[in-house]
Design a protein around this motif. Structure first.
Motif, PDB file in Angstrom:
ATOM      1  N   GLN A 199      32.616  30.076  43.501  1.00 46.95           N
ATOM      2  CA  GLN A 199      33.044  30.654  42.231  1.00 46.95           C
ATOM      3  C   GLN A 199      33.312  32.151  42.352  1.00 46.95           C
ATOM      4  O   GLN A 199      32.783  32.975  41.606  1.00 46.95           O
ATOM      5  CB  GLN A 199      32.006  30.386  41.133  1.00 46.95           C
ATOM      6  N   LYS A 200      34.170  32.496  43.337  1.00 49.03           N
ATOM      7  CA  LYS A 200      34.498  33.897  43.565  1.00 49.03           C
ATOM      8  C   LYS A 200      35.888  34.007  44.173  1.00 49.03           C
ATOM      9  O   LYS A 200      36.400  33.057  44.758  1.00 49.03           O
ATOM     10  CB  LYS A 200      33.484  34.536  44.506  1.00 49.03           C
ATOM     11  N   HIS A 201      36.479  35.173  44.028  1.00 44.37           N
ATOM     12  CA  HIS A 201      37.728  35.498  44.706  1.00 44.37           C
ATOM     13  C   HIS A 201      37.364  36.227  45.998  1.00 44.37           C
ATOM     14  O   HIS A 201      36.368  36.953  46.037  1.00 44.37           O
ATOM     15  CB  HIS A 201      38.612  36.397  43.837  1.00 44.37           C
ATOM     16  N   TYR A 202      38.186  36.050  47.017  1.00 44.41           N
ATOM     17  CA  TYR A 202      37.910  36.714  48.290  1.00 44.41           C
ATOM     18  C   TYR A 202      39.195  37.115  48.989  1.00 44.41           C
ATOM     19  O   TYR A 202      40.238  36.505  48.808  1.00 44.41           O
ATOM     20  CB  TYR A 202      37.053  35.824  49.198  1.00 44.41           C
ATOM     21  N   PHE A 203      39.082  38.173  49.782  1.00 44.57           N
ATOM     22  CA  PHE A 203      40.201  38.692  50.563  1.00 44.57           C
ATOM     23  C   PHE A 203      39.664  39.045  51.945  1.00 44.57           C
ATOM     24  O   PHE A 203      38.672  39.762  52.061  1.00 44.57           O
ATOM     25  CB  PHE A 203      40.796  39.936  49.886  1.00 44.57           C
ATOM     26  N   VAL A 204      40.316  38.539  52.979  1.00 45.76           N
ATOM     27  CA  VAL A 204      39.858  38.734  54.352  1.00 45.76           C
ATOM     28  C   VAL A 204      40.785  39.728  55.051  1.00 45.76           C
ATOM     29  O   VAL A 204      42.011  39.631  54.937  1.00 45.76           O
ATOM     30  CB  VAL A 204      39.854  37.399  55.128  1.00 45.76           C
ATOM     31  N   PHE A 205      40.173  40.683  55.770  1.00 46.73           N
ATOM     32  CA  PHE A 205      40.961  41.610  56.571  1.00 46.73           C
ATOM     33  C   PHE A 205      40.152  42.037  57.794  1.00 46.73           C
ATOM     34  O   PHE A 205      38.953  41.795  57.881  1.00 46.73           O
ATOM     35  CB  PHE A 205      41.433  42.822  55.743  1.00 46.73           C
ATOM     36  N   GLU A 206      40.831  42.657  58.722  1.00 45.36           N
ATOM     37  CA  GLU A 206      40.255  42.995  60.019  1.00 45.36           C
ATOM     38  C   GLU A 206      39.156  44.060  59.922  1.00 45.36           C
ATOM     39  O   GLU A 206      39.267  45.025  59.178  1.00 45.36           O
ATOM     40  CB  GLU A 206      41.375  43.504  60.933  1.00 45.36           C
TER      41      GLU A 206
END
Length: 93
Positions: A27-34
């Motif tokens: 139940q969350k938004h997520y953004f993946v980066f280096e």
């Protein structure tokens, strides 16, 4: 969205759901980066109560748990420090 000025980060945080993926289970938004410093990746997460957290994972490390930011300024500082990697990932998506 790209980070060129610190004010850009406010816009990103205000509109995080438009650039992030949705995790139904968590139940969350997520953004993946280096994670360029440790050679892995960061996952920046946002919950419905407007709290943000971050988690890192890489070949030689694994953060035991999410680290929650105390306030919005801490998230701003984190993204400003990692803006180059964030910008690169946002261009790819």
């Amino acid at each position: 969205m790209q980070i060129k000025k610190k004010i850009d980060i406010d816009m990103i945080l205000d509109n995080f759901s438009s650039i992030a993926q949705w995790d139904t289970l968590g139940q969350k938004h997520y953004f993946v980066f280096e994670d360029r410093k440790r050679g892995g990746q960061w996952t920046l997460m946002s919950y419905s109560n407007e709290r943000f957290s971050v988690h890192g994972i890489g070949e030689n490390y694994f953060d035991e748990s999410e680290s929650f930011f105390e306030d919005r300024n801490d998230v701003l500082s984190f993204l400003w420090e990692h803006r180059s990697a964030f910008n690169y990932s946002s261009k790819q998506g």
